[in-house]
Design an enzyme around this catalytic site. Structure first.
Site, PDB file in Angstrom:
ATOM      1  N   ARG A 242       0.772  -1.041   0.090  1.00  0.00           N
ATOM      2  CA  ARG A 242      -0.007   0.096  -0.068  1.00  0.00           C
ATOM      3  C   ARG A 242       0.789   1.357  -0.020  1.00  0.00           C
ATOM      4  O   ARG A 242       1.806   1.326   0.782  1.00  0.00           O
ATOM      5  CB  ARG A 242      -0.937   0.102   1.311  1.00  0.00           C
ATOM      6  N   GLU A 271      -3.477   7.084  -4.856  1.00  0.00           N
ATOM      7  CA  GLU A 271      -3.636   6.059  -5.893  1.00  0.00           C
ATOM      8  C   GLU A 271      -5.151   6.733  -6.630  1.00  0.00           C
ATOM      9  O   GLU A 271      -6.185   6.737  -5.834  1.00  0.00           O
ATOM     10  CB  GLU A 271      -4.025   4.841  -5.439  1.00  0.00           C
ATOM     11  N   HIS A 289      -0.634  -0.391 -10.050  1.00  0.00           N
ATOM     12  CA  HIS A 289      -1.307  -1.238  -9.328  1.00  0.00           C
ATOM     13  C   HIS A 289      -1.893  -2.477 -10.146  1.00  0.00           C
ATOM     14  O   HIS A 289      -2.901  -2.739 -10.088  1.00  0.00           O
ATOM     15  CB  HIS A 289      -2.609  -0.702  -8.391  1.00  0.00           C
TER      16      HIS A 289
HETATM   17  C1  8YV Z   1      -6.326  -5.936  -5.775  1.00  0.00           C
HETATM   18  C2  8YV Z   1      -4.957  -5.530  -3.828  1.00  0.00           C
HETATM   19  O1  8YV Z   1      -6.198  -5.772  -7.359  1.00  0.00           O
HETATM   20  O2  8YV Z   1      -6.304  -7.354  -3.123  1.00  0.00           O
HETATM   21  C3  8YV Z   1      -5.624  -6.295  -2.746  1.00  0.00           C
HETATM   22  O3  8YV Z   1      -5.411  -5.918  -1.608  1.00  0.00           O
HETATM   23  O4  8YV Z   1      -4.080  -4.478  -3.487  1.00  0.00           O
HETATM   24  C4  8YV Z   1      -4.895  -5.543  -5.422  1.00  0.00           C
HETATM   25  O5  8YV Z   1      -4.191  -6.666  -5.724  1.00  0.00           O
HETATM   26  C5  8YV Z   1      -7.361  -4.840  -5.378  1.00  0.00           C
HETATM   27  O6  8YV Z   1      -7.175  -4.501  -4.064  1.00  0.00           O
HETATM   28  C6  8YV Z   1      -8.570  -5.047  -5.617  1.00  0.00           C
HETATM   29  O7  8YV Z   1      -9.556  -4.587  -5.007  1.00  0.00           O
END
Ligand code: 8YV
Length: 327
Positions: A242, A271, A289
């Site tokens: 993050r 982001e 991402h």
């Molecule tokens: C996802 C991510 O694509 O799953 C997670 O926490 O950070 C990502 O890889 C995204 O969050 C989908 O909501």
């Protein structure tokens, strides 16, 4: 047979997942790739039994004050839930689930890829070829750094951290990690991993640092300017977790001033906005991402959402329930 729940998607999911959801539930799809506007999110929360959300949705105290009494479940498509006010949601009796385990290998793959891309200057090399500027081979051209034999410090040794550690071992790196508590002896022996309870100490001794910790208030700016300054000038930093875990402004200044060799980022503080000071730096590999963006992970994430909603529809406790005690 239990009545079908009214399920509203705030995000476009793979066709196969959506089709199965239409079969199993009274499902309303979100057809575009754009984010569901906030007023529509609130409107959905006033009619749905279950909302299927993603990282794009900010499910904060305001959201929970707007949602209707009928909303019983939020099934998040993703493992991270720092965008959800789990405490307020749980207090309102809403069940919140995520999709753990199914994007671990994909995220670890991309993290390893970023370590290599930054260390061996993949992007700079590829751009030179694309621009038609590859005119002659030279022994001193685009020198990177070998990763074999180097020390990798993993911040956050959960599923993804461990999956990265396994890959790093195969590449000949030694594994170090900082975590709230050490992993089991079986895992640390297997990975030959060295535990550091003091993050500052670990940072100052590593060649490569990878962030694999969850987001949220507990890790916000864990790598602040003071901590980033502990990194060695030849070190590289990779973040696929993050953006808020790193003080991006301080990181950009360190890159500019060459107080760190390079970074590989897949996530950002605000982001999808990218700090303009990071753009154009040759020693920054910046991705949008996409660490879990594989056909396999997206399908498995969808299946996990379906499993959670179906289990709830059948009157049972969903397997991937997120509760405040986990925060
Ligand atoms: C996802 C991510 O694509 O799953 C997670 O926490 O950070 C990502 O890889 C995204 O969050 C989908 O909501």
């Amino acid at each position: 047979m239990s009545a079908k729940l009214k399920v509203v998607l705030t995000v476009k999911l793979p066709d196969s997942v959506e089709t199965r959801m239409r079969e199993l539930f009274n499902t309303t799809l979100w057809y575009t790739l754009s984010q569901m506007p906030r007023d529509q999110l609130f409107a959905a929360a006033r009619t749905a039994d279950v909302l299927v959300t993603s990282i794009n949705d900010r499910l904060d105290a305001e959201f929970f004050s707007e949602c209707g009494e009928q909303l019983k479940m939020i099934a998040n498509f993703g493992v991270g839930y720092d965008h959800i006010d789990v405490v307020t949601g749980t207090e309102k009796g809403i069940i919140i689930t995520n999709t753990p385990g199914v994007l671990t290998e994909d995220t670890a793959e991309m993290t390893m890829g970023l370590i290599m891309a930054v260390s061996r200057r993949f992007v700079e090399g590829a751009e030179i070829v694309q621009r038609g500027e590859f005119s002659a081979w030279s022994p001193t051209f685009l020198l990177g750094r070998r990763i074999f034999g180097k020390r990798l410090g993993i911040v956050g040794m959960g599923r993804i951290g461990q999956a990265l550690a396994r890959r790093a071992r195969a590449f000949g790196m030694s594994v170090h990690y900082h975590n709230r508590k050490p992993v089991s002896a079986r895992i640390s022996d297997d990975l030959q991993a060295t535990y550091w309870d003091d993050l500052d100490q670990m940072l100052s001794r590593m060649d490569v640092v990878s962030i694999n910790a969850p987001g949220g208030p507990g890790t916000h700016h864990l790598l602040n300017a003071e901590r980033l300054a502990k990194l060695q000038p030849h070190a590289i930093l990779v973040n696929t977790a993050r953006g808020q875990i790193v003080d991006e402004q301080a990181l950009a200044a360190m890159l500019r001033e060459k107080r760190i060799a390079g970074v590989g980022l897949d996530v950002y503080e605000r982001e999808p906005a990218i700090n303009p000071e990071l753009i154009g730096l040759p020693n920054a590999v910046l991705l949008p991402h996409m660490a879990s963006s594989t056909v396999e992970a997206r399908t498995d994430m969808g299946d996990r959402v379906i499993l959670n909603v179906k289990t709830f529809q059948d009157g049972h406790r969903p397997p991937d329930r997120v509760i405040p005690a986990m925060l």
